[in-house]
Design a protein around this motif. Sequence first.
Motif, PDB file in Angstrom:
ATOM      1  N   ASN A 253       0.574  -1.223  -0.034  1.00 40.08           N
ATOM      2  CA  ASN A 253       0.094  -0.103   0.190  1.00 40.08           C
ATOM      3  C   ASN A 253       0.678   1.196  -0.527  1.00 40.08           C
ATOM      4  O   ASN A 253       2.142   1.531   0.770  1.00 40.08           O
ATOM      5  CB  ASN A 253      -0.873   0.251   1.269  1.00 40.08           C
ATOM      6  CG  ASN A 253      -2.006   0.497   0.953  1.00 40.08           C
ATOM      7  OD1 ASN A 253      -2.677   1.374   2.271  1.00 40.08           O
ATOM      8  ND2 ASN A 253      -2.630   0.385  -0.199  1.00 40.08           N
ATOM      9  N   ARG A 254       0.224   2.297  -0.988  1.00 40.21           N
ATOM     10  CA  ARG A 254       1.328   3.891  -0.655  1.00 40.21           C
ATOM     11  C   ARG A 254      -0.399   4.498   0.304  1.00 40.21           C
ATOM     12  O   ARG A 254      -1.500   4.504   0.382  1.00 40.21           O
ATOM     13  CB  ARG A 254       1.566   3.556  -2.437  1.00 40.21           C
ATOM     14  CG  ARG A 254       2.571   3.065  -3.014  1.00 40.21           C
ATOM     15  CD  ARG A 254       2.231   3.295  -4.393  1.00 40.21           C
ATOM     16  NE  ARG A 254       3.107   2.377  -5.530  1.00 40.21           N
ATOM     17  CZ  ARG A 254       3.085   2.606  -6.327  1.00 40.21           C
ATOM     18  NH1 ARG A 254       2.480   4.412  -6.920  1.00 40.21           N
ATOM     19  NH2 ARG A 254       3.171   1.627  -7.136  1.00 40.21           N
ATOM     20  N   VAL A 255       1.054   5.894   0.145  1.00 48.19           N
ATOM     21  CA  VAL A 255      -0.091   6.834   0.970  1.00 48.19           C
ATOM     22  C   VAL A 255      -0.899   7.831  -0.379  1.00 48.19           C
ATOM     23  O   VAL A 255      -1.970   8.222  -0.269  1.00 48.19           O
ATOM     24  CB  VAL A 255       0.825   7.653   1.464  1.00 48.19           C
ATOM     25  CG1 VAL A 255       0.087   9.857   1.947  1.00 48.19           C
ATOM     26  CG2 VAL A 255       1.427   7.408   3.017  1.00 48.19           C
ATOM     27  N   LEU A 256      -0.317   7.758  -1.352  1.00 48.51           N
ATOM     28  CA  LEU A 256      -0.633   8.914  -2.202  1.00 48.51           C
ATOM     29  C   LEU A 256      -1.774   7.773  -3.337  1.00 48.51           C
ATOM     30  O   LEU A 256      -2.074   9.144  -4.297  1.00 48.51           O
ATOM     31  CB  LEU A 256       0.417   9.801  -2.570  1.00 48.51           C
ATOM     32  CG  LEU A 256       1.630  10.355  -1.639  1.00 48.51           C
ATOM     33  CD1 LEU A 256       2.040  11.381  -2.545  1.00 48.51           C
ATOM     34  CD2 LEU A 256       0.723  11.436  -1.296  1.00 48.51           C
ATOM     35  N   ALA A 257      -1.115   7.075  -3.996  1.00 50.90           N
ATOM     36  CA  ALA A 257      -1.629   6.699  -5.254  1.00 50.90           C
ATOM     37  C   ALA A 257      -2.178   5.024  -5.227  1.00 50.90           C
ATOM     38  O   ALA A 257      -1.227   4.339  -4.412  1.00 50.90           O
ATOM     39  CB  ALA A 257      -0.460   6.574  -6.086  1.00 50.90           C
ATOM     40  N   ALA A 263      -5.305   4.322  -2.038  1.00 55.04           N
ATOM     41  CA  ALA A 263      -4.369   4.856  -1.696  1.00 55.04           C
ATOM     42  C   ALA A 263      -4.734   4.989   0.324  1.00 55.04           C
ATOM     43  O   ALA A 263      -5.506   4.943   0.545  1.00 55.04           O
ATOM     44  CB  ALA A 263      -3.860   5.955  -1.781  1.00 55.04           C
ATOM     45  N   VAL A 264      -3.580   5.275   1.180  1.00 52.80           N
ATOM     46  CA  VAL A 264      -3.852   5.720   2.529  1.00 52.80           C
ATOM     47  C   VAL A 264      -4.751   6.645   2.389  1.00 52.80           C
ATOM     48  O   VAL A 264      -6.233   6.408   3.334  1.00 52.80           O
ATOM     49  CB  VAL A 264      -2.422   6.095   3.028  1.00 52.80           C
ATOM     50  CG1 VAL A 264      -2.797   5.924   4.410  1.00 52.80           C
ATOM     51  CG2 VAL A 264      -2.464   4.507   3.847  1.00 52.80           C
ATOM     52  N   LEU A 265      -4.978   7.669   1.635  1.00 53.18           N
ATOM     53  CA  LEU A 265      -6.079   8.813   1.843  1.00 53.18           C
ATOM     54  C   LEU A 265      -7.251   8.062   1.326  1.00 53.18           C
ATOM     55  O   LEU A 265      -7.882   8.891   2.112  1.00 53.18           O
ATOM     56  CB  LEU A 265      -5.088   9.963   0.638  1.00 53.18           C
ATOM     57  CG  LEU A 265      -3.988  10.398   1.635  1.00 53.18           C
ATOM     58  CD1 LEU A 265      -3.109  12.025   0.429  1.00 53.18           C
ATOM     59  CD2 LEU A 265      -4.749  11.616   2.128  1.00 53.18           C
ATOM     60  N   ARG A 266      -7.226   7.418   0.140  1.00 56.12           N
ATOM     61  CA  ARG A 266      -8.651   7.181   0.222  1.00 56.12           C
ATOM     62  C   ARG A 266      -9.081   5.801   0.744  1.00 56.12           C
ATOM     63  O   ARG A 266     -10.599   6.080   1.139  1.00 56.12           O
ATOM     64  CB  ARG A 266      -8.456   6.303  -1.008  1.00 56.12           C
ATOM     65  CG  ARG A 266      -8.270   7.935  -2.585  1.00 56.12           C
ATOM     66  CD  ARG A 266      -8.449   6.583  -3.031  1.00 56.12           C
ATOM     67  NE  ARG A 266      -9.509   6.159  -4.105  1.00 56.12           N
ATOM     68  CZ  ARG A 266     -10.774   5.725  -5.239  1.00 56.12           C
ATOM     69  NH1 ARG A 266      -9.589   4.814  -5.705  1.00 56.12           N
ATOM     70  NH2 ARG A 266     -11.714   5.420  -5.151  1.00 56.12           N
TER      71      ARG A 266
END
Length: 406
Positions: A253-257, A263-266
């Motif tokens: 997993n990535r933070v941004l994409a 993504a973590v943000l999503r």
Amino acid sequence: MTGGFGRCCRIAAALLTAAACQSAPAARADAPPGSTARATGVVTWAASADRLGEGTAGQGYRLVVRTSVGGSHLRVRFTNAFGDRPLTLDGVHAGLRAQGAALRPGSNRPLTFGGARTVTVPAGAVAWSDPLPGRIPAGTDLVVSLRTPDAAGPATGHWMAMQTSYTGRGEHTAEESGAHWTRTTGSWWYIDSVAVRPARAPGGAVVALGDSITDGWQSTADLNRRWPDHLARRLAAAGGPVQGVADEGISGNRVLADGAGQAVLRRLDRDVLSQPGVRTVILFAGVNDIKAHTGVTAADLAAGYREIARRAHAAGICVVAATVGPFKGRPEWDPAAEAVRQEVNRFLRGSTDFDAVTDFDRVLRSPYDPERILPLFDGGDHLHPDDEGMRALADAVALDSLDCPR
């Protein structure tokens, strides 16, 4: 087993009316697609939802999960977050594991949904079960059995469980024997959260939000040696108000994409903000953004971390940021990626955007080559800690930082 779940289940069974035992029409989850409505109580187990292959009609699942905090009024969240059509579940039961796929006698009880024994979860939605009478202990294997009579299309679940669960055909979810559960799966299907009402009110939980290190890769499977598992044991021994632990790691997993999971943000709303009783989130992510060589800069990651902190704070949840660990020796490593990692860690150590910082980089790195993981903690791939490294990460977390008064 002493007291608790088994005794309460016998009492509850005696109190059931004949009408309640009869078949009931299927309940329909009232949560809209993408709903983040949370149950009451405190999360005792969780795993990040992602797309998980194709659904199989008539498939039974006997899923083994480990509780962190004990309590009463058990509720399970079932997820169709990545489905493209309604998902019907029937024969849903919860019990305590004896060994393998077998359950402790007297512990396996039906879960209901608005009083119904069957639930249909719309595409993109989740559904919480009704509270189950009785108590469930901390640090025990809870088994959720379910059947998907007409499943098709994309299934939702968690691929890398690091825990053996079981599958079977036919209507055997109410049975406590493991005789009909002859096949195994290394994934969790259609469940993503379990909550209880802890004995000590108000109680609280921490969410470990991250990638494959948090997901437990290179720890020993079936022994609950991920660093969030070790943290749960520390919290239980300390006896403080925060004892629930939700492991929301996704491998890759990535933070941004998006990529390996959203993504973590999503996924922040579903995996953190919607979980019941969360006091604090430990944010330990970023290495996959860095080693992907997509041009992500330290400033990009800093902006993503700040956005996560802002949204968590707006929900009344504290944020403990963890520095990014070393990965020299892997094919993706190069001096440019290392420079970004070092800059990200300088930002994390000096930022005022978080309520606390845990320096996992300092725990994992070798004193002889700080760009590499300490050989004693290396699970073999120069990125993921082994069992001892996982324990060291958990031991580095200051427990008082998790009971944040925000």
